[in-house]
Write a protein that holds these residues in place. Structure first.
Motif, PDB file in Angstrom:
ATOM      1  N   ASP A 299       0.823  -1.208   0.000  1.00 35.38           N
ATOM      2  CA  ASP A 299       0.000   0.000   0.000  1.00 35.38           C
ATOM      3  C   ASP A 299       0.857   1.257   0.000  1.00 35.38           C
ATOM      4  N   LEU A 300       1.996   1.226   0.727  1.00 34.92           N
ATOM      5  CA  LEU A 300       2.883   2.389   0.821  1.00 34.92           C
ATOM      6  C   LEU A 300       4.318   1.954   0.587  1.00 34.92           C
ATOM      7  N   VAL A 301       4.980   2.626  -0.352  1.00 34.64           N
ATOM      8  CA  VAL A 301       6.394   2.371  -0.635  1.00 34.64           C
ATOM      9  C   VAL A 301       7.201   3.548  -0.100  1.00 34.64           C
ATOM     10  N   VAL A 302       8.146   3.263   0.777  1.00 35.80           N
ATOM     11  CA  VAL A 302       8.960   4.304   1.421  1.00 35.80           C
ATOM     12  C   VAL A 302      10.382   4.225   0.887  1.00 35.80           C
ATOM     13  N   ARG A 303      10.944   5.357   0.523  1.00 38.74           N
ATOM     14  CA  ARG A 303      12.354   5.432   0.108  1.00 38.74           C
ATOM     15  C   ARG A 303      13.021   6.544   0.917  1.00 38.74           C
ATOM     16  N   CYS A 304      14.339   6.406   1.123  1.00 37.24           N
ATOM     17  CA  CYS A 304      15.042   7.306   2.037  1.00 37.24           C
ATOM     18  C   CYS A 304      16.185   8.037   1.351  1.00 37.24           C
ATOM     19  N   ASP A 305      16.398   9.285   1.799  1.00 37.33           N
ATOM     20  CA  ASP A 305      17.543  10.114   1.406  1.00 37.33           C
ATOM     21  C   ASP A 305      17.598  10.324  -0.103  1.00 37.33           C
ATOM     22  N   GLU A 306      18.800  10.704  -0.595  1.00 42.15           N
ATOM     23  CA  GLU A 306      18.958  11.017  -2.007  1.00 42.15           C
ATOM     24  C   GLU A 306      19.222   9.740  -2.793  1.00 42.15           C
ATOM     25  N   PRO A 307      18.336   9.348  -3.713  1.00 36.12           N
ATOM     26  CA  PRO A 307      18.541   8.102  -4.464  1.00 36.12           C
ATOM     27  C   PRO A 307      19.697   8.223  -5.447  1.00 36.12           C
ATOM     28  N   ARG A 308      20.572   7.235  -5.430  1.00 35.13           N
ATOM     29  CA  ARG A 308      21.688   7.189  -6.379  1.00 35.13           C
ATOM     30  C   ARG A 308      21.475   6.140  -7.463  1.00 35.13           C
ATOM     31  N   ARG A 315       8.149   4.280  -8.063  1.00 34.30           N
ATOM     32  CA  ARG A 315       7.052   4.668  -7.171  1.00 34.30           C
ATOM     33  C   ARG A 315       7.572   5.009  -5.782  1.00 34.30           C
ATOM     34  N   THR A 316       7.152   6.165  -5.272  1.00 36.61           N
ATOM     35  CA  THR A 316       7.517   6.592  -3.924  1.00 36.61           C
ATOM     36  C   THR A 316       6.299   7.230  -3.284  1.00 36.61           C
ATOM     37  N   ASP A 317       5.697   6.527  -2.350  1.00 36.00           N
ATOM     38  CA  ASP A 317       4.546   7.077  -1.637  1.00 36.00           C
ATOM     39  C   ASP A 317       4.968   7.944  -0.463  1.00 36.00           C
ATOM     40  N   LEU A 318       6.102   7.602   0.132  1.00 28.40           N
ATOM     41  CA  LEU A 318       6.626   8.386   1.255  1.00 28.40           C
ATOM     42  C   LEU A 318       8.137   8.480   1.101  1.00 28.40           C
ATOM     43  N   HIS A 319       8.640   9.708   1.018  1.00 27.01           N
ATOM     44  CA  HIS A 319      10.089   9.934   0.957  1.00 27.01           C
ATOM     45  C   HIS A 319      10.531  10.567   2.269  1.00 27.01           C
ATOM     46  N   ALA A 320      11.542   9.991   2.870  1.00 23.72           N
ATOM     47  CA  ALA A 320      12.087  10.514   4.124  1.00 23.72           C
ATOM     48  C   ALA A 320      13.563  10.810   3.945  1.00 23.72           C
ATOM     49  N   CYS A 321      14.019  11.880   4.518  1.00 23.49           N
ATOM     50  CA  CYS A 321      15.448  12.212   4.433  1.00 23.49           C
ATOM     51  C   CYS A 321      15.873  12.897   5.724  1.00 23.49           C
ATOM     52  N   THR A 322      17.160  12.774   6.019  1.00 23.62           N
ATOM     53  CA  THR A 322      17.742  13.374   7.215  1.00 23.62           C
ATOM     54  C   THR A 322      18.739  14.438   6.805  1.00 23.62           C
ATOM     55  N   LEU A 323      18.635  15.600   7.403  1.00 23.99           N
ATOM     56  CA  LEU A 323      19.557  16.691   7.111  1.00 23.99           C
ATOM     57  C   LEU A 323      20.903  16.391   7.753  1.00 23.99           C
ATOM     58  N   ARG A 324      21.970  16.501   6.958  1.00 24.69           N
ATOM     59  CA  ARG A 324      23.325  16.245   7.453  1.00 24.69           C
ATOM     60  C   ARG A 324      24.207  17.470   7.193  1.00 24.69           C
ATOM     61  N   GLY A 325      25.274  17.589   7.957  1.00 23.98           N
ATOM     62  CA  GLY A 325      26.258  18.637   7.733  1.00 23.98           C
ATOM     63  C   GLY A 325      25.867  19.956   8.368  1.00 23.98           C
ATOM     64  N   ASP A 326      26.748  20.932   8.205  1.00 22.68           N
ATOM     65  CA  ASP A 326      26.565  22.237   8.835  1.00 22.68           C
ATOM     66  C   ASP A 326      25.655  23.164   8.035  1.00 22.68           C
ATOM     67  N   THR A 327      25.512  22.907   6.730  1.00 19.46           N
ATOM     68  CA  THR A 327      24.670  23.756   5.882  1.00 19.46           C
ATOM     69  C   THR A 327      23.721  22.875   5.071  1.00 19.46           C
ATOM     70  N   PRO A 328      22.791  22.195   5.734  1.00 24.73           N
ATOM     71  CA  PRO A 328      21.938  21.239   5.009  1.00 24.73           C
ATOM     72  C   PRO A 328      21.013  21.878   3.998  1.00 24.73           C
ATOM     73  N   TRP A 329      20.802  23.181   4.098  1.00 29.46           N
ATOM     74  CA  TRP A 329      19.921  23.855   3.145  1.00 29.46           C
ATOM     75  C   TRP A 329      20.575  24.006   1.761  1.00 29.46           C
ATOM     76  N   LYS A 330      21.846  23.693   1.657  1.00 29.39           N
ATOM     77  CA  LYS A 330      22.537  23.823   0.376  1.00 29.39           C
ATOM     78  C   LYS A 330      22.537  22.532  -0.446  1.00 29.39           C
ATOM     79  N   GLY A 331      21.878  21.502   0.032  1.00 29.90           N
ATOM     80  CA  GLY A 331      21.858  20.236  -0.687  1.00 29.90           C
ATOM     81  C   GLY A 331      20.986  20.291  -1.928  1.00 29.90           C
ATOM     82  N   PRO A 332      20.962  19.207  -2.708  1.00 29.32           N
ATOM     83  CA  PRO A 332      20.132  19.164  -3.916  1.00 29.32           C
ATOM     84  C   PRO A 332      18.656  19.255  -3.566  1.00 29.32           C
ATOM     85  N   ARG A 333      17.880  19.801  -4.493  1.00 28.91           N
ATOM     86  CA  ARG A 333      16.454  19.970  -4.253  1.00 28.91           C
ATOM     87  C   ARG A 333      15.742  18.622  -4.350  1.00 28.91           C
TER      88      ARG A 333
END
Length: 447
Positions: A299-308, A315-333
């Motif tokens: 029913d729900l497919v979950v994938r995590c972080d930036e897919p390589r 299909r991704t029903d729920l995407h979860a990611c964790t902010l890392r580093g000192d400037t996490p706002w500069k990561g890829p969109r």
């Protein structure tokens, strides 16, 4: 690290200090003079770091590693050191600090001298000037980058940044026009207005703008219409200096989702967390694959972080990611389509800025709110003490959150083997709750 730094500095001096380097393309030619100049700049920076003492900053350690890679490329016959030069400049920017930003700008200058039509070199130069607060010069470099950039999607961040810098400059121009149109000012206010300019470095412009607002408020009072407009322009300028405006603040109509909403979303449903590994991605793409059919049955497919490895259309029903580093706002969109997106991170200002910078309108229908940003350590949720065993993986955080909610009918892990394996502490937690394992599908059933 001290010996490594000293050894690298010796290598840099040995290469960059070689006299009489022939021009590139000639028989026996060595590194381009611009590369040698870049190495000398790196050597000067390494000398300054060595004088500080032992290094404990991971960002500066990564910068030293980048300089080492650049040194190796410059000393290897036939190697193209240009990409290593750009990477070193970007790593200098990522390290933070004014000295590192100046190094990045100097390396960008050498890069544009080497290849005047390199869009990467011009963007590095724009980023470095931007970091140093030299907005008008940054706009010129960004525009050179855009003139060379053929990928429209990759240009949007630069276009937004140009618009922000111009808008900040326009606020200064309007403030100066307002000052000239109002009644005569005292000599101090006139001198401050004469000092204020959109061409000033950001810190100097901010200080001059602050002084002008202070003096005009003292002279005419906060109720004066011209002063009120001046204060509004100042506030807009400060806001634009701190962050880019969001093109779509409503994010394409995406709805916030908190703990109750997530509990309802997963209630009674089968959930699978799919690891981003080459093997899993290859099997998922293969027509008629049993693994693809298995994943599609949840029913729900979950994938995590930036897919390589995962296909962009997976299909991704729920995407979860964790902010890392000192400037996490500069990561890829986060531009891959997902039904819901959860972003884990702390502290709160970094989390907010990352959402402003990296969320893409229309790429998700729901966005986890602040109540879901730190489920492991939030006293209202799991309430664990931070630290100790190191940062948790995103997959583990999702598992603990789903276990806490207690409403999914079933939770499976697929493909969490080899490089995607959880840490020993996390595997131990999973092991105590495992109801079934399926080696064929590399599946672990928790509920």
């Amino acid at each position: 690290m001290g010996q490594t730094l000293t050894g690298l500095l010796t290598s840099v001096r040995a290469i960059a200090g070689r006299p009489g380097t022939p021009a590139p393309g000639r028989p026996g030619g060595g590194p381009d003079p611009a590369l040698l100049a870049a190495l000398r700049l790196c050597g000067d920076h390494l000398s300054a770091l060595a004088a500080v003492g032992p290094l404990t900053d991971a960002r500066r350690t990564r910068l030293i590693a980048s300089i080492g890679a650049l040194t190796t490329a410059c000393s290897t016959p036939g190697a193209d050191a240009f990409d290593a030069l750009l990477r070193t400049g970007q790593q200098a920017l990522d390290s933070g600090g004014e000295a590192e930003a100046r190094l990045a700008l100097a390396l960008a200058d050498e890069a544009t001298a080497l290849r005047a039509r390199s869009k990467g070199a011009w963007r590095l130069r724009g980023n470095a000037l931007d970091a140093l607060g030299r907005g008008e010069e940054a706009i010129t470099a960004y525009e050179r980058h855009l003139a060379l950039q053929q990928n429209t999607a990759a240009s949007r961040d630069v276009e937004r940044r140009i618009a922000t810098l111009r808008a900040a400059g326009d606020r200064i121009e309007e403030a100066l026009t307002l000052f000239r149109e109002t009644a005569e000012a005292d000599a101090e206010a006139s001198g401050t207005a004469a000092r204020l300019s959109r061409h000033l470095p950001a810190a100097e412009a901010r200080a001059a703008f602050t002084d002008l607002v202070r003096l005009r408020t003292a002279e005419h009072g906060a109720g004066d219409p011209a002063v009120r407009r001046l204060v509004a322009l100042y506030a807009e300028h400060r806001r634009l200096s701190d962050r880019d405006p969001m093109a779509d603040p409503l994010l394409g109509g995406a709805q916030p989702i908190g703990v109750p909403g997530l509990r309802r979303l997963v209630a009674g449903r089968t959930v699978c967390l799919v690891a981003d590994t080459p093997r899993t991605a290859e099997q998922e793409r293969r027509p008629g694959s049993s693994l693809a059919a298995l994943i599609e049955g949840y029913d729900l497919v979950v994938r995590c972080d930036e897919p390589r490895h995962t296909a962009p259309a997976a299909r991704t029903d729920l995407h979860a990611c964790t902010l890392r580093g000192d400037t996490p706002w500069k990561g890829p969109r986060w531009d891959r389509r997902a039904g819901a997106r959860l972003v884990f991170g702390d502290p709160l200002p970094h989390w907010r800025l990352a959402l402003r910078s990296r969320l893409v309108p229309g790429a998700q229908d729901r966005i986890g709110d602040a109540t879901l940003r730190r489920p492991l350590h939030d006293p209202a949720l799991l309430g664990e003490e931070p630290g100790g065993a190191g940062p948790a993986s995103t997959a583990y955080t999702v598992l603990r959150l789903l276990d806490f909610l207690g409403t999914p009918a079933r939770v499976d892990l697929i493909g969490f083997e080899g490089p995607a394996a959880l840490s020993p502490r996390e595997r131990e937690w999973v092991g105590t709750r495992t109801a079934n394992t399926d080696d064929t599908a590399v599946r672990i059933t928790l509920r």
